[in-house]
Design an enzyme around this catalytic site. Structure first.
Site, PDB file in Angstrom:
ATOM      1  N   SER B 229     -18.299  -9.585  11.972  1.00  0.00           N
ATOM      2  CA  SER B 229     -17.266  -9.476  10.931  1.00  0.00           C
ATOM      3  C   SER B 229     -16.737 -10.848  10.494  1.00  0.00           C
ATOM      4  CB  SER B 229     -16.123  -8.629  11.477  1.00  0.00           C
ATOM      5  OG  SER B 229     -15.245  -8.297  10.447  1.00  0.00           O
ATOM      6  N   GLN B 251      -9.744  -9.726  12.676  1.00  0.00           N
ATOM      7  CA  GLN B 251     -11.201  -9.776  12.617  1.00  0.00           C
ATOM      8  C   GLN B 251     -11.788 -10.526  13.797  1.00  0.00           C
ATOM      9  OE1 GLN B 251     -12.882  -7.748  10.370  1.00  0.00           O
ATOM     10  NE2 GLN B 251     -10.715  -7.194  10.333  1.00  0.00           N
ATOM     11  N   HIS B 254     -12.894  -8.604  16.896  1.00  0.00           N
ATOM     12  CA  HIS B 254     -14.082  -7.747  16.857  1.00  0.00           C
ATOM     13  C   HIS B 254     -15.216  -8.284  17.723  1.00  0.00           C
ATOM     14  CE1 HIS B 254     -13.663  -4.396  14.142  1.00  0.00           C
ATOM     15  NE2 HIS B 254     -13.127  -5.134  13.201  1.00  0.00           N
ATOM     16  N   GLU B 319     -17.180 -11.420   3.735  1.00  0.00           N
ATOM     17  CA  GLU B 319     -17.134  -9.954   3.830  1.00  0.00           C
ATOM     18  C   GLU B 319     -15.766  -9.429   3.362  1.00  0.00           C
ATOM     19  OE1 GLU B 319     -17.059  -8.547   7.832  1.00  0.00           O
ATOM     20  OE2 GLU B 319     -17.738  -6.521   7.308  1.00  0.00           O
ATOM     21  N   HIS B 320     -14.707  -9.966   3.956  1.00  0.00           N
ATOM     22  CA  HIS B 320     -13.339  -9.580   3.570  1.00  0.00           C
ATOM     23  C   HIS B 320     -12.616 -10.794   3.015  1.00  0.00           C
ATOM     24  CE1 HIS B 320     -14.213  -6.964   7.179  1.00  0.00           C
ATOM     25  NE2 HIS B 320     -13.871  -6.033   6.307  1.00  0.00           N
ATOM     26  N   ASP B 353      -9.904  -1.011   6.605  1.00  0.00           N
ATOM     27  CA  ASP B 353     -10.796  -0.594   7.699  1.00  0.00           C
ATOM     28  C   ASP B 353     -10.671   0.897   7.987  1.00  0.00           C
ATOM     29  OD1 ASP B 353     -11.875  -3.045   8.185  1.00  0.00           O
ATOM     30  OD2 ASP B 353     -10.485  -3.577   9.794  1.00  0.00           O
ATOM     31  N   HIS B 412     -56.524   1.793 -18.855  1.00  0.00           N
ATOM     32  CA  HIS B 412     -55.200   2.145 -19.386  1.00  0.00           C
ATOM     33  C   HIS B 412     -55.301   2.411 -20.893  1.00  0.00           C
ATOM     34  CE1 HIS B 412     -53.827   0.680 -15.550  1.00  0.00           C
ATOM     35  NE2 HIS B 412     -52.547   0.808 -15.854  1.00  0.00           N
TER      36      HIS B 412
END
Lengths: 424, 424
Positions: B229, B251, B254, B319-320, B353, B412
């Site tokens: 994270s 964070q 984590h 990420e955040h 979250d 084709h």
């Protein structure tokens, strides 16, 4: 082509070319060298493998103009019209985010933004594919990507094919490099003195290109690793055998690993198509390729009912599906898994390869169960937004803190609880 | 935390855990065994690694009810409310395809359909994460996925955590298995006697789970391989040091590899946050984890201007991202790359979250440049549709044939030209 009764569990799957240890070792060396030495490594590998020593890696304006002039005027007009059709189809895919108002002045949002920069790899070799340029670049342009780069191996004369340059010109892409192979992927992923790195790499290539894309995945985004082409046709007694056969061969001529399958409720059509495939193969310039494909991966299945036929298609999840039956649109409604669907006799699959407007980069090897053709969404990303007011926070903080503590994350609970003291 | 002047080129990137040869060998063996032997291999590995011998791999209704009863009523209500919020936010993402009418009765279409079946892996171990169940299952439900499977390793007592069972119950998910590790991924990808294969696997796990997901990728779809994270905070002198510090630690707790970064225009805030982080660390239950994260990957940067700060964030693509400044919404407008954006003092990151409604599965390791948080689009795929009438075919067939021949694909061209003879 072999004709059999349809049974459960028919499959498209062929072994995927995964490369061998030796190839992977070469690719990793190329990636490391380009990362460390930049342009000079690119030049060394280009001289070694493409057989020319580039002064400028970047294609000049004069070279692009030369390419445009070299191409037949009618073909230039055809490419321009195709580009227009592709743009019109993909413009429908453009989306904006949203804002969701909550109670007490709070809101949540989703913001959709284009990638900053993408790189398109265009394979060289025997055939040049201007249509690939259109199919990869236009969705990125519609998404709003500002910087679009094309890279492709030049011939031994140091030139790129006129068709590729003309397609780039039609789309207004001016950043084009004469670099191929794993070194091109390395340049796009890591950047060099001449080439700035991009955020996503799309486009097909040989095994070295495919391995290099897998290796840089995570550092940058990549599109799918495309497998050999596939076509499945559902047809009944209203279909014409010569047309169905010609369409099966149109995909078979791509690759010895390509796959062409007919599922039909008409025994007569089955036999007619088998005969026609033989007859047409005999005069096809790419007969050798198409014959190998048809012999190894071609098949005709006779289904008892149309609904059995559709069920078989759903278990195949083919890249391309043609439906040449009575009420073809109603049959199409029952298809759950197919990359591109072509309805009715006049929607021959090559219509979509070049011109109609849909994308020809489609999911192969049964991945249409979960994957989509290239589209505008592939060139954007989404950010979520949270805005909580003091009141919303005060109402919900105890709940959030409880949930965090249930998961053993005291720091999360304390963060939420840290607000709201009288500090001001 | 170390405080430095902001300079160009700050980075979030940490080495990604790629697993070693030995781990990959084990994973490949597990995948091969489950593919060949099905349930019996699952049982063998579960007994070996999870320490219990399962009679039933599938969780019974009685067990789910037991889980629901075991959970605190208030927490059950909190989870239910969170599920509602998440559903409301994701419902805005639901899309339908389109139909584009062309001239002469022809049309093109895009059809959007849900995947048939998806599997969610929920990690076991020290903490149970009911919030992961909500965040992965709800977007799939909104997309219209009919079959949703949860699998998670049971404890040595053969039970799954009550919180996970309660979350499954709240969402109406009834197909839950007590299987963890690479054997769970194998079961979801290949199917066994008890468990039908799915089309996509989501959810985080340990290194064996991550390696197994990479190995089965292509056979089925997978979500991103999540890294540790990250949080970045942009703040000015209006922010409170204790709140910013608490959010950074939320964070950091984590993972020892988690990353927490503050970019601020206020020197005073920088020093205040550094002091607060130390003070708060001392009483944090997960102090050891959070301290390692802060020491190795925590940083405070002082920026001269807010626009320098935003530029730094765009190069981080975190990420955040929290924005705690004057005119925070205007600052947010300038952010191009971030997984989730939290605006203002009361939008502490844990709000997202657990509860606000946005998804907490977000792109890590700077991949927010090109990747998005989990969303409804991850559970659908798109098919293109072409319907050409005879007239449209007649108008365009020569153009399509020319384009095909330019690319050397005679088959084709002939396919398109095969129509329209008078056969009827």
């Amino acid at each position: 082509m072999k004709i059999t009764k349809l049974a459960k569990g028919i499959s498209l799957k062929r072994p995927l070319e995964g490369g061998n240890e030796e190839q992977l070792k070469i690719v990793r060396q190329v990636l490391a060298d380009v990362r460390a030495q930049g342009d000079s490594a690119i030049r060394t590998y280009t001289e070694k493998w493409d057989g020319f020593a580039p002064d400028n890696l970047r294609v000049t304006k004069a070279e692009i103009e030369e390419g445009v002039e070299a191409i037949d005027a009618q073909l230039f007009a055809d490419l321009t019209e195709a580009a227009h059709n592709i743009r019109v189809y993909h413009e429908q895919q453009k989306r904006s985010g949203y804002r969701l108002e909550l109670a007490d002045g709070s809101w949540l949002g989703q913001r959709i933004t284009a990638l900053d920069a993408v790189g398109l790899y265009v394979p060289g070799g025997t055939a040049a594919y201007p249509s690939s340029v259109l199919m990869n670049v236009i969705p990125a342009q519609v998404a709003g990507v500002k910087r679009i780069v094309i890279t492709s191996p030049a011939g031994r004369d140091g030139k790129l094919p006129a068709g590729v340059l003309a397609a780039a010109h039609i789309l207004g892409v001016e950043e084009v490099y004469k670099i191929g192979g794993a070194q091109a992927i390395a340049a796009l992923a890591y950047g060099t003195e001449t080439i700035q790195a991009v955020d996503k790499i799309t486009g097909p290539g040989n095994i070295y290109v495919a391995l290099a894309k897998r290796e840089v995945f995570g550092e940058v985004a990549i599109d799918m690793i495309a497998g050999p082409s596939e076509i499945a046709v559902i047809a009944d007694e209203t279909a014409f055998a010569d047309e169905v056969a010609a369409d099966l061969l149109s995909q078979a001529e791509h690759d010895k690993m390509a796959c062409a399958i007919l599922v039909t409720t008409s025994e007569q059509l089955a036999h007619g198509v088998a005969l026609e495939v033989e007859r047409q193969l005999a005069t096809l310039p790419r007969e050798e390729v198409a014959r190998a494909s048809i012999e190894n991966f071609g098949a005709i299945y006779i289904a008892e009912t149309m609904s059995d036929a559709v069920e078989a298609i759903n278990s195949l999840a083919p890249e391309h599906l043609e439906i040449v039956t009575k009420n073809a649109e109603a049959v199409a409604e029952q298809v759950r898994h197919a990359g591109g669907i072509f309805i009715g006799r006049y929607s021959s699959e090559p219509v979509g390869d070049y011109f109609a407007g849909t994308n020809h980069v489609l999911p192969t090897n049964s991945t249409a169960r979960f994957a989509s053709g290239l589209n505008v969404d592939d060139f954007v990303k989404k950010s979520s937004i949270v805005y909580y007011t003091e009141k919303t926070w005060a109402t919900n903080a105890p709940k959030i803190a409880r949930l965090a503590r249930m998961e053993g994350l005291e720091g999360h609970a304390r963060a939420v609880e840290s607000r709201g003291w009288e500090k001001e």
